[in-house]
Write an enzyme that holds these catalytic residues in place. Structure first.
Site, PDB file in Angstrom:
ATOM      1  N   GLU A 200     -21.893  -7.586   7.113  1.00 57.64           N
ATOM      2  CA  GLU A 200     -23.181  -7.678   6.442  1.00 57.64           C
ATOM      3  C   GLU A 200     -24.175  -8.371   7.360  1.00 57.64           C
ATOM      4  O   GLU A 200     -23.796  -9.037   8.336  1.00 57.64           O
ATOM      5  CB  GLU A 200     -23.053  -8.459   5.136  1.00 57.64           C
ATOM      6  CG  GLU A 200     -22.673  -9.912   5.299  1.00 57.64           C
ATOM      7  CD  GLU A 200     -22.419 -10.612   3.973  1.00 57.64           C
ATOM      8  OE1 GLU A 200     -22.314  -9.915   2.953  1.00 57.64           O
ATOM      9  OE2 GLU A 200     -22.308 -11.847   3.976  1.00 57.64           O
ATOM     10  N   ASN A 235     -18.217 -21.804   9.871  1.00 55.17           N
ATOM     11  CA  ASN A 235     -18.188 -21.287   8.500  1.00 55.17           C
ATOM     12  C   ASN A 235     -17.298 -22.103   7.573  1.00 55.17           C
ATOM     13  O   ASN A 235     -17.002 -21.670   6.460  1.00 55.17           O
ATOM     14  CB  ASN A 235     -17.749 -19.817   8.484  1.00 55.17           C
ATOM     15  CG  ASN A 235     -18.597 -18.956   9.386  1.00 55.17           C
ATOM     16  OD1 ASN A 235     -19.814 -18.927   9.249  1.00 55.17           O
ATOM     17  ND2 ASN A 235     -17.977 -18.262  10.327  1.00 55.17           N
ATOM     18  N   GLU A 288     -20.841 -13.818  -2.678  1.00 59.59           N
ATOM     19  CA  GLU A 288     -19.514 -13.546  -3.203  1.00 59.59           C
ATOM     20  C   GLU A 288     -19.285 -14.412  -4.431  1.00 59.59           C
ATOM     21  O   GLU A 288     -20.054 -15.330  -4.707  1.00 59.59           O
ATOM     22  CB  GLU A 288     -18.437 -13.853  -2.158  1.00 59.59           C
ATOM     23  CG  GLU A 288     -18.431 -15.313  -1.725  1.00 59.59           C
ATOM     24  CD  GLU A 288     -17.487 -15.575  -0.563  1.00 59.59           C
ATOM     25  OE1 GLU A 288     -16.833 -14.631  -0.115  1.00 59.59           O
ATOM     26  OE2 GLU A 288     -17.417 -16.733  -0.119  1.00 59.59           O
TER      27      GLU A 288
END
Length: 671
Positions: A200, A235, A288
């Site tokens: 994405e 992350n 998400e």
């Protein structure tokens, strides 16, 4: 209500669930691998069942083992914690087939929301704003590069079944997509047993904000405000807070209502989190949904007063939510630091071994401040290479954001860990960082503010005063004790000298103690630096204590103390430095001593952490260029790519795939 539940997890989250179950009068069952036989969660539970060898794939990830443990102990329900089996729909289905209740969402909701690809399709259908990307399964690196080219760089490669930063890479070019695709698939397969990835668009300068949801089996869903988790490294979240300094009430309401609508669309019926990427302009996009309890749930609990684990258990038992949306009130501010077994001075490489010392700050309420430490270890415990590197979650709550940050900084100064290298110095430095304190955040914060990595922070006026004051105070107490033992050390005048020099690193700090002192409890007047004002220093520190607590003027401080050759190692506020207290004459001589130069190890590729060699990418005699991959080492579920730091020729290779190496073991030598 259940009489006995099993926790299908380990570490701090298992301990966290046990605490709430105990409060509710519910007995608990722990499960453990060989590596966790003596773990804290095993000792805390009423019963414990052994489920296999240390690798998670042979123990904590085996559904049959968990089901068998329930049958052995008569556990009526299972709480999965986070990670491991918590988001696998096959797990609640297997439990249901045996008449065991899953303390989490129903498997249909897990299938719908737990898979990142499918969840984005549901979000699109529910008219939730989503990030542009490709939601199909990608078969190979060539297809990944083509998709990334079409989307436009930078892109995010993410594991469909992922979480916790595993199986996730940011790519800024086609070459980085190809390499990141391979690494992401490998990490995803290793961590989740599912190697599917998707791509994405990566939003530049984004903020990571998530909404906490709570639903029941009667169609009720509410949101409990938001958390901001923008301080991340690779992350992986490092600092979390609630609420977010970005949001206003209107944006919070919009994000919350979208999250609730999405959850209702899939019949969500437990605690869960909808994650968004937000722009600095308060625009937001669905990322998400995590169909489980989040690591950072304590900050939400502290600002709402709601025990999320208790609510999960009650919902699983069939109870309706006793809380409505209008009941949810956000009070004060909470900050959470993840204390990891990572060496911040070695690019945050995993640090495994035994906790020789583990002294956490005291939990409880201090005036308007609450200190909470969720942990799964005790002093003497082993930090294993097999599991996530998180040691504890240190949380502070106060009326305002700055007060919560200051309380966090103070608690970090009191958090003493020896035996392995934790990331506490880095966390402490973050608490002092002006950009963090101002709330000017983004997920690129750490990369932007520490582009060369973390090497500690420099002494400033405040830390110099604190460390020099603590050092002279400890030295005078030590000398007073020696005087009492020998009867010969005190000067003929009956009091110690007034003028001293405190060496901090290579810096010499003149210090005056004009009025003598009383030893224990200590009380002295100290002037740090030429012409500095005098401040009273008090402390009850005694030789041998690992933490110096005291008052410097009107400020209460804590300094960590470790022995060092001819001095001591002091840590405070993100600064760790060698300290030595001397007379002015000895200080003159000390300044003439040569500085030891470390040996040149550039000829060797050393293993930066204890880990498993995944691959060796070169051969003996091969010419390599700067940046070329030499080897991949896995530790704590993360693959670390080791690259050439200069052009050269490979001489001897000393390791092979499958080898378990200690830190600084030689992997290969350059010719």
């Amino acid at each position: 209500m259940f009489s006995k539940i099993l926790i299908a997890n380990r570490g701090e989250i298992a301990c966290r669930v046990i605490k709430t179950a105990r409060k509710m009068g519910i007995k608990t069952v722990a499960v453990f691998s060989d590596a966790d036989r003596d773990a804290m969660h095993v000792a805390m539970a009423d019963e414990a069942v052994h489920i296999g060898p240390p690798p998670a794939a042979q123990s904590y990830l085996l559904i049959d083992k968990i089901v068998d443990a329930c049958k052995q102990t008569g556990a009526e329900a299972v709480h999965p914690g986070y990670g491991f089996l918590s988001e696998r729909a096959a797990f609640p289905r297997a439990l249901e087939a045996e008449g065991i209740v899953f303390i989490g969402p129903n498997p249909v909701a897990i299938d719908a929301m737990g898979d990142k690809i499918e969840s984005k399709k549901f979000a699109n259908a529910a008219k939730v704003s989503t990030v542009p990307g490709y939601l199909g399964v990608i078969e190979g690196p060539e297809e990944a590069v083509k998709i990334a080219d079409d989307i436009g760089y930078p892109v995010m490669i993410k594991a469909s079944a992922g979480g916790g930063g595993k199986g996730m890479r940011i790519a800024w070019s086609a070459d980085e997509v190809a390499d990141g695709f391979a690494r992401a698939k490998s990490e995803a397969a290793s961590s989740f047993g599912d190697d599917r990835v998707f791509i994405e668009k990566f939003i530049t300068n984004p903020r990571h904000i998530e909404i906490q949801l709570l639903g029941d089996k009667h169609g009720n869903v509410i949101y409990l405000g938001e958390r901001e988790c923008s301080i991340q490294r690779r992350n992986q979240k490092v600092i979390e807070e609630a609420p977010s300094p970005l949001l206003d009430e209107a944006t919070r309401k919009a994000m919350g209502e979208q999250s609730v609508a999405l959850a209702k669309a899939v019949g969500y019926d437990s605690a869960g989190t909808v994650e968004f990427v937000a722009g600095q302009d308060k625009s937001f996009f669905f990322l998400e949904m995590n169909t489980r309890l989040q690591v950072e749930h304590p900050v939400t609990e502290l600002i709402t007063g709601i025990d999320l684990v208790e609510q999960m258990i009650r919902v699983a038992a069939g109870e309706k939510l006793s809380i409505t949306q209008s009941d949810v009130k956000l009070k004060g501010w909470a900050v959470e630091s993840r204390v990891y077994a990572e060496d911040p001075y070695r690019n945050f490489l995993p640090s495994t071994g035994r906790l020789v010392k583990y002294r956490a700050p005291e939990e409880g309420v201090r005036g308007d401040v609450t200190v909470r430490n969720d942990t799964g270890v005790v002093e003497g415990a082993e930090i294993s290479m097999f599991y996530d590197p998180m040691i504890a979650k240190l949380v502070t709550h106060a009326p305002s954001r700055i007060e919560a940050i200051d309380a966090q900084a103070e608690a970090l100064d009191e958090f003493l860990i020896d035996g392995i290298q934790p990331n506490i110095p880095f966390l402490s430095a973050l608490m002092q960082h002006p950009r963090w304190r101002a709330g000017m955040l983004s997920t690129g914060f750490i990369a932007e503010e520490f582009p060369e990595g973390f090497s500690g922070i420099d002494l400033n006026e405040t830390t110099t005063k604190v460390l020099a004051s603590a050092a002279i105070a400890m030295e005078l107490v030590r000398r007073e004790r020696l005087d009492g033992i020998s009867g010969r050390l005190r000067p003929a005048s009956g009091k110690w000298r007034d003028e001293w020099v405190v060496r901090l690193g290579r810096e010499m700090i003149p210090v005056k103690v004009p009025e003598g002192f009383a030893a224990v409890p200590l009380e002295i007047d100290v002037a740090v630096g030429e012409g500095a004002p005098v401040e009273t220093v008090t402390s009850e520190w005694r030789p041998g204590d690992s933490l110096w607590r005291g008052m410097i003027g009107e400020t209460e401080v804590a300094v960590q103390v470790r022995p060092a050759s001819s001095g001591m190692l002091l840590s405070h506020g993100g600064v760790t430095t060698f300290a030595r207290v001397m007379t002015p004459k000895i200080a003159e001589l000390d300044a003439l001593m040569p500085v030891k130069v470390p040996p040149d190890m550039s000829k060797f590729l050393l293993c930066p952490m204890p880990g498993l060699v995944v691959s060796i990418a070169v051969d003996e005699g091969q010419e390599v260029k700067t940046g070329e991959i030499l080897a991949v080492v896995e530790a704590m579920k993360m693959e670390n790519v080791l690259r050439a730091e200069r052009d050269g020729k490979i001489g001897k290779i000393n390791a092979k795939p499958g080898d378990s190496l200690a830190v600084d073991a030689v992997i290969l030598e350059f010719a």
